[in-house]
Design a protein around this motif. Structure first.
Motif, PDB file in Angstrom:
ATOM      1  N   THR A 326       0.867  -1.185   0.000  1.00  0.00           N
ATOM      2  CA  THR A 326       0.000   0.000   0.000  1.00  0.00           C
ATOM      3  C   THR A 326       0.906   1.239   0.000  1.00  0.00           C
ATOM      4  N   LEU A 328       1.031   3.535   2.084  1.00  0.00           N
ATOM      5  CA  LEU A 328       1.567   3.747   3.436  1.00  0.00           C
ATOM      6  C   LEU A 328       2.766   2.843   3.704  1.00  0.00           C
ATOM      7  N   GLN A 329       2.643   1.600   3.277  1.00  0.00           N
ATOM      8  CA  GLN A 329       3.773   0.678   3.460  1.00  0.00           C
ATOM      9  C   GLN A 329       4.988   1.153   2.662  1.00  0.00           C
ATOM     10  N   ILE A 331       5.656   4.300   1.859  1.00  0.00           N
ATOM     11  CA  ILE A 331       6.211   5.468   2.563  1.00  0.00           C
ATOM     12  C   ILE A 331       7.091   4.994   3.712  1.00  0.00           C
ATOM     13  N   ASP A 332       6.679   3.934   4.395  1.00  0.00           N
ATOM     14  CA  ASP A 332       7.467   3.405   5.503  1.00  0.00           C
ATOM     15  C   ASP A 332       8.839   2.916   5.049  1.00  0.00           C
ATOM     16  N   GLU A 333       8.955   2.606   3.767  1.00  0.00           N
ATOM     17  CA  GLU A 333      10.252   2.163   3.244  1.00  0.00           C
ATOM     18  C   GLU A 333      11.228   3.313   3.120  1.00  0.00           C
ATOM     19  N   LYS A 334      10.778   4.532   3.511  1.00  0.00           N
ATOM     20  CA  LYS A 334      11.658   5.672   3.288  1.00  0.00           C
ATOM     21  C   LYS A 334      12.892   5.624   4.175  1.00  0.00           C
ATOM     22  N   SER A 335      12.870   4.765   5.189  1.00  0.00           N
ATOM     23  CA  SER A 335      14.102   4.557   5.935  1.00  0.00           C
ATOM     24  C   SER A 335      15.171   3.985   5.003  1.00  0.00           C
TER      25      SER A 335
END
Ligand code: ATP
Ligand code: MG
Length: 353
Positions: A326, A328-329, A331-335
């Motif tokens: 998704t 959101l998931q 975006i979370d990979e932005k680390s």
């Protein structure tokens, strides 16, 4: 009263809630000329032309056509006064033929029309201007460039003396754009006048006779094309000197941060999405994506950010496969990755080449 101008717009002001879209704008079009209307995004070009084509009523200001004053209450009144606007997104009926699309909504459709005679009329008209269209073809069979031709011929069929083209080349290949420019030159030789809305400086230099520049809703200047160059146009459009990009030092490229491996993605309805796209972006790299509107640029961006489903292939960010994550998931990979998708500056003079 005689006048040199086919159209004169004087001190046109149009406000939207919280926005002064046109601020006492003056614009004049001579008979038989190509006038470019140049300005950045949001400078008020479409609003001004929507006022001229009767879609919006101005808060103040006056419109004269061949010296006669008009206050349009509807697009129909503007069409009857000889103004024809070709919008960027045409409203056409896919299942109708070219001829049926042309008579739809025109005065002529009030009477019983003989389909064959209309088709002949359209065929003659389009040949005369070098704008070949097959009047009996169904709209769904046509390419975008052909559909645009249909819109132009439709306006000529309705008797337009002034044709307004809103960023017509956005949907064309460079070769199709060249052909369109040849056609509009020919049209001016036959007495038609053209307003070409654009933010591409090279188009102004290539085809316009004069150019009016809008900035922040105001008319900033009008120039003969022969008296300006791209640098001057950019300065007038931006309000400051533009420093063209210096040569960049070669980037230091790192690891792969984004990989599309034979990615296909769903389209909308009957429109195809992506088919077998493979590309790699490395850390520190700028990757340009070129393409004409309608050929998947947006689909590609939407697929990468998780808004569009991957139907085949792999989408990899960093070293992790994220196909069908998704947004959101992702975006979370932005680390793992900082990836910026930037829409191109269409006005950039070197962009097209
Ligand atoms: N219907 C509307 N309602 C409210 N604000 C609007 C409306 N249409 C345009 N605006 C605003 O008016 C200003 C001028 O917009 P306009 O669309 O005329 O600019 P433009 O020069 O055609 O830009 P672009 O190159 O992006 O097409 C912008 O700030 C825009 O947000
Ligand atoms: Mg616009």
């Amino acid at each position: 009263m005689t006048t040199d101008f086919l159209v004169e717009m004087k001190q046109i002001t149009k406000k939207f809630p919280g926005v002064l879209a046109n601020d006492r704008v003056d614009l004049q079009v001579k008979k038989g000329e190509i006038l470019a209307l140049l300005g950045e995004n949001g400078s008020g070009k479409s609003t001004l032309m929507s006022v001229l084509s009767g879609l919006y009523r101005p808060d103040s200001g006056e419109i004269f056509i061949s010296g006669q004053k008009y206050s349009f209450k509807s697009p129909r009144e503007s069409i009857d006064a000889g103004i024809g606007m070709v919008h960027q997104h045409f409203k056409q009926v896919e299942t109708f033929s070219v001829a049926e699309n042309m008579i739809l909504g025109s005065h002529k459709s009030k009477f019983l029309v003989n389909a064959k005679s209309v088709e002949n009329e359209i065929r003659d008209l389009s040949r005369g201007y070098g704008l070949e269209v097959d009047p009996s073809a169904k709209l769904w069979q046509l390419s975008v460039a052909e559909r645009q031709r249909v819109e132009i011929v439709k306006m000529l069929y309705r008797g337009s003396k002034l044709l307004i083209l809103d960023e017509p080349t956005a949907v064309l290949t460079p070769q199709e754009a060249k052909e369109l420019f040849q056609v509009i030159r020919k049209m001016t030789e036959m007495g038609e006048s053209i307003i070409l809305i654009t933010h591409k400086l090279n188009e102004v230099m290539e085809v316009a006779d004069r150019v009016t520049i809008l900035r922040g809703g105001k008319s900033i200047a009008t120039r003969e094309r022969s008296q300006v160059d791209e640098r001057e146009l950019a300065r007038l459009m931006m309000g400051q000197d533009i420093t063209m990009p210096q040569k960049r030092n070669p980037a230091k490229l790192g690891n792969d941060v984004l990989i599309l491996d034979q990615v296909s993605a769903a389209g909308d309805g009957e429109r195809a999405g992506l088919s077998n796209i493979s590309l790699t972006v490395k850390e520190g790299e700028i990757l340009g994506i070129a393409g004409i509107a309608g050929n998947g640029r947006r689909d590609l961006a939407e697929t990468i950010v998780g808004l569009r489903a991957v139907t085949k292939g792999r989408l990899i960010i960093g070293d992790k496969e994220v196909s069908n994550f998704t947004p959101l998931q992702i975006i979370d990979e932005k680390s793992v990755i900082f990836l910026k998708i930037v829409w191109g500056p269409d006005w950039c003079p070197t962009w097209e080449q």
